[in-house]
Scaffold this active site. Sequence first.
Site, mmCIF file in Angstrom:
data_model
loop_
_atom_site.group_PDB
_atom_site.id
_atom_site.type_symbol
_atom_site.label_atom_id
_atom_site.label_comp_id
_atom_site.label_asym_id
_atom_site.label_seq_id
_atom_site.Cartn_x
_atom_site.Cartn_y
_atom_site.Cartn_z
ATOM 1 N N VAL A 102 0.805 -1.215 0.000
ATOM 2 C CA VAL A 102 0.000 0.000 0.000
ATOM 3 C C VAL A 102 0.843 1.271 0.000
ATOM 4 O O VAL A 102 0.311 2.354 -0.205
ATOM 5 C CB VAL A 102 -0.988 0.038 1.195
ATOM 6 N N GLY A 103 2.159 1.133 0.234
ATOM 7 C CA GLY A 103 3.021 2.317 0.283
ATOM 8 C C GLY A 103 3.109 2.991 -1.076
ATOM 9 O O GLY A 103 2.982 2.345 -2.112
ATOM 10 N N CYS A 104 3.329 4.326 -1.072
ATOM 11 C CA CYS A 104 3.427 5.063 -2.338
ATOM 12 C C CYS A 104 4.778 4.877 -2.992
ATOM 13 O O CYS A 104 4.900 4.900 -4.208
ATOM 14 C CB CYS A 104 3.189 6.554 -2.111
ATOM 15 N N VAL A 105 5.831 4.757 -2.179
ATOM 16 C CA VAL A 105 7.180 4.625 -2.740
ATOM 17 C C VAL A 105 7.840 3.383 -2.159
ATOM 18 O O VAL A 105 7.863 3.223 -0.952
ATOM 19 C CB VAL A 105 8.049 5.856 -2.424
#
Lengths: 105, 203
Positions: A102-105
């Site tokens: 779910v992390g953006c980066v």
Amino acid sequence: MPSNTIAEYTFAVNEEGFFTNREEWSEPLAEMLASMVGIGELTDAHWAALRFMRDDQAKTGVTPTLRRMQTQGKFDVKQLFTLFPGKPAKMMSYLAGLPKPVGCV
Amino acid sequence: MRTVPEGFILPSFGGASAAASVDVATQTMPSGGGYSGPRKLVLICSKGNLDMAYPGLILGNAAAGEGIEVHMFFTFWGLDIVNKKTNGKLQFTMVGNTAMHMADLGNLHPGLEHWSMPQWMGRIPGMTKIATNMMHKQIADLGVPTVPEFLDLLDAAGVKMWACRMSFDMMKMIEADLHPAVQGVISATDFMELSEGAQTLFI
């Protein structure tokens, strides 16, 4: 909650098809799923990435992103794109029996 | 390749190949000059402030990870993002930013975290440096790489980067200063060709 059945394995999944219970995953099942998503035989390099994902998720409770695979797992991002073409992070999390990252980066 | 059993829910890993398999013959409206290939994203990065560098980098990285073909075009102040002499020193300023409030101030007094700091504070000597350092720390705390490192990550993920010819000449840049992942210095017309059929974002 839907569930998937393949050969003798049945496992719960979310509406997208990702595992909801990591304990329902096993290595022979991963081999079957890999063949289904077009990877074919899982090599040692594939397994190293999948095992890291599972170990890291067990520790943090969160599926690692590609960036975390790079910084914490010391994996080469370019190689991960070659091993798991298309959507590497999602594909790895699927084959490792984990929710998608779910992390953006 | 094993076939998917009936009723089996398989996540979509299609990425580029799935997009390419769309039956264009059934589409009545031409799109992108008849382009019918895989999904493509073009990011035009025109700003050189630290806080304006990250949106493009983050979106480009996310798109590459989704199997989307990504091109990034650096123009005007955005060239500072791919200039090795400047990209480690991008700055953030409070000046002109009325959304400048700090979550930590809420610890001093509830409600202060939503207090917009007055503009004169941004003009205090050294304030830009302080604000920049704070932003660097917040970004690092999230595990997000620095700008030069981010470019390496994008390169490894297969993102194509381009510098704008006019800005490059205007800023009197030299090729040696460009981050090695930049493919080339291209003109606006070259850009039109590579952006055919792409979703385009101007940042």
